[in-house]
Design an enzyme around this catalytic site. Structure first.
Site, PDB file in Angstrom:
ATOM      1  CE  LYS A  56      40.923  39.518  41.795  1.00  0.00           C
ATOM      2  NZ  LYS A  56      40.053  39.904  42.896  1.00  0.00           N
TER       3      LYS A  56
ATOM      4  CE  LYS B 260      44.531  39.768  43.704  1.00  0.00           C
ATOM      5  NZ  LYS B 260      43.214  39.879  44.214  1.00  0.00           N
TER       6      LYS B 260
HETATM    7  C1  PBG Z   1      38.550  39.509  45.874  1.00  0.00           C
HETATM    8  C2  PBG Z   1      40.011  39.436  46.130  1.00  0.00           C
HETATM    9  C3  PBG Z   1      40.817  38.302  46.094  1.00  0.00           C
HETATM   10  C4  PBG Z   1      42.113  38.711  46.400  1.00  0.00           C
HETATM   11  C5  PBG Z   1      42.058  40.072  46.632  1.00  0.00           C
HETATM   12  N1  PBG Z   1      40.750  40.517  46.440  1.00  0.00           N
HETATM   13  C6  PBG Z   1      40.441  36.905  45.864  1.00  0.00           C
HETATM   14  C7  PBG Z   1      39.968  36.488  44.534  1.00  0.00           C
HETATM   15  O1  PBG Z   1      39.808  37.269  43.609  1.00  0.00           O
HETATM   16  O2  PBG Z   1      39.716  35.291  44.409  1.00  0.00           O
HETATM   17  C8  PBG Z   1      43.319  37.833  46.461  1.00  0.00           C
HETATM   18  C9  PBG Z   1      44.455  38.355  47.266  1.00  0.00           C
HETATM   19  C10 PBG Z   1      45.469  37.328  47.617  1.00  0.00           C
HETATM   20  O3  PBG Z   1      45.457  36.195  47.110  1.00  0.00           O
HETATM   21  O4  PBG Z   1      46.340  37.673  48.421  1.00  0.00           O
HETATM   22  N2  PBG Z   1      37.888  40.295  46.820  1.00  0.00           N
END
Ligand code: PBG
Length: 323
Positions: A192, A245
């Protein structure tokens, strides 16, 4: 001269030569859940995506199932007044996600429920872990993520999906679930990246950090092998499914992951910013919406994803049913 155009002569022939396809069963649809009753609130930066209270959520899920989508991912969205430094509301017995899971499973026992496990939606500072000296404190955050995962699992979640990017989070959760005799699976947000593509999500979930950014815990997008190492570590810690991601700017990582870890279902998250780009571009008439999301989702499958978390799932399913 090799004659390639023979493969492109008509729609039927092009269909015959297609190597990749996208199916309704590939999708996991994300939901934002809020407290209250009768709430269905469109997210400004993400047209056609809503925050739902549990009663409205059940109505929407009925529609989702009628489209053939049977997997969902839940995020909790809190009023600022309900947040605190430790993100307590995320892992108390009465937390909003456990309540949602219970209710969903009562009404739709066969739907597959994934829950996001992270502190950022629940902390007053908006970071994904506990703070210490203006940075997240990895190891003191782990038991809280484990507690949250346990609560979701006990409520009936099929998968918990840790997204905080704390080292050891998968192991901490796995140990806790095992101790509680729960066989809930783990979808690990393994690779991520610290990404500007999450912009609209933070608006949707009200989870922007109140200071700084997430670069000390989410991955630097200039790294290459670290993504593979993150996934390998999560698998060793007990991850059942793995994730890359965002999706479209990271197709190379998806491809690498699919080659290196063929035995683990691979999920791609087409994130909020990807959705907003396509949606808002289409709304403005810059491109044909159906073609642009179909092409994007196909590329994600072609790179090697088995499943896609996408805000476009419903629209894909609607077109799919029609055609
Ligand atoms: C954190 C989380 C995020 C997203 C999913 N889980 C935000 C981040 O890490 O800042 C992003 C998902 C998206 O942008 O659609 N709980």
């Amino acid at each position: 001269m090799k004659r390639f155009r023979q493969y492109r002569k008509s729609q039927e022939i092009r269909d015959q030569y297609a190597d990749v396809s996208v199916a309704v069963s590939d999708f996991i649809y994300p939901y934002f859940v809020v407290e209250g009753k009768g709430v269905k609130q469109e997210i400004t930066s993400m047209p056609d995506v809503f925050r739902f209270s549990i009663d409205e959520l059940l109505i929407d899920i009925e529609h989702l199932l009628s489209l053939g989508i049977d997997k969902i991912l839940l995020f909790g969205v809190l009023d600022n007044k309900d947040k605190d430094e430790r993100g307590s509301a995320g892992y108390t017995a009465g937390n909003i996600i456990s309540a949602a899971v219970k209710s969903i499973k009562e009404h739709f026992p066969h739907i597959v429920v994934f829950t996001d496990v992270c502190l950022c939606e629940y902390t007053s500072h908006g970071h994904c872990g506990l703070l210490h000296d203006h940075d997240v404190d990895n190891d003191t955050t782990l038991p809280l993520l484990a507690e949250m995962a346990y609560r979701h699992a006990a409520a009936g979640a099929d998968f918990v999906a840790p997204s905080a990017m704390m080292d050891g989070q998968v192991e901490a959760i796995k140990n806790r679930l095992t101790k509680e005799n729960l066989n809930t699976k783990i979808l690990a947000y393994s690779a991520k990246y610290a990404s500007a593509f999450y912009g609209p999500f933070r608006d949707a979930a009200g989870s922007s950090p109140s200071f700084g950014d997430r670069k000390t815990y989410q991955m630097d997008f200039r790294t290459l092998n670290q993504g593979i190492e993150e996934i390998a570590a999560d698998i060793e810690e007990g991850a059942d499914w793995i994730m890359v991601k965002p999706a479209m700017a990271y197709l190379d990582m998806l491809y690498r992951a699919s080659q290196q870890f063929p035995d683990h279902p691979l999920v791609a998250y087409q994130v909020s910013g990807e959705y907003s780009m396509l949606k808002n571009g289409a709304v403005q008439g810059f491109f044909d919406e159906e073609r642009i999301f179909f092409e994007s989702l196909t590329a994600i499958k072609r790179a090697g994803a088995d499943y896609i978390i996408s805000y476009y799932a419903k629209e894909f399913a609607k077109k799919h049913i029609k055609s």
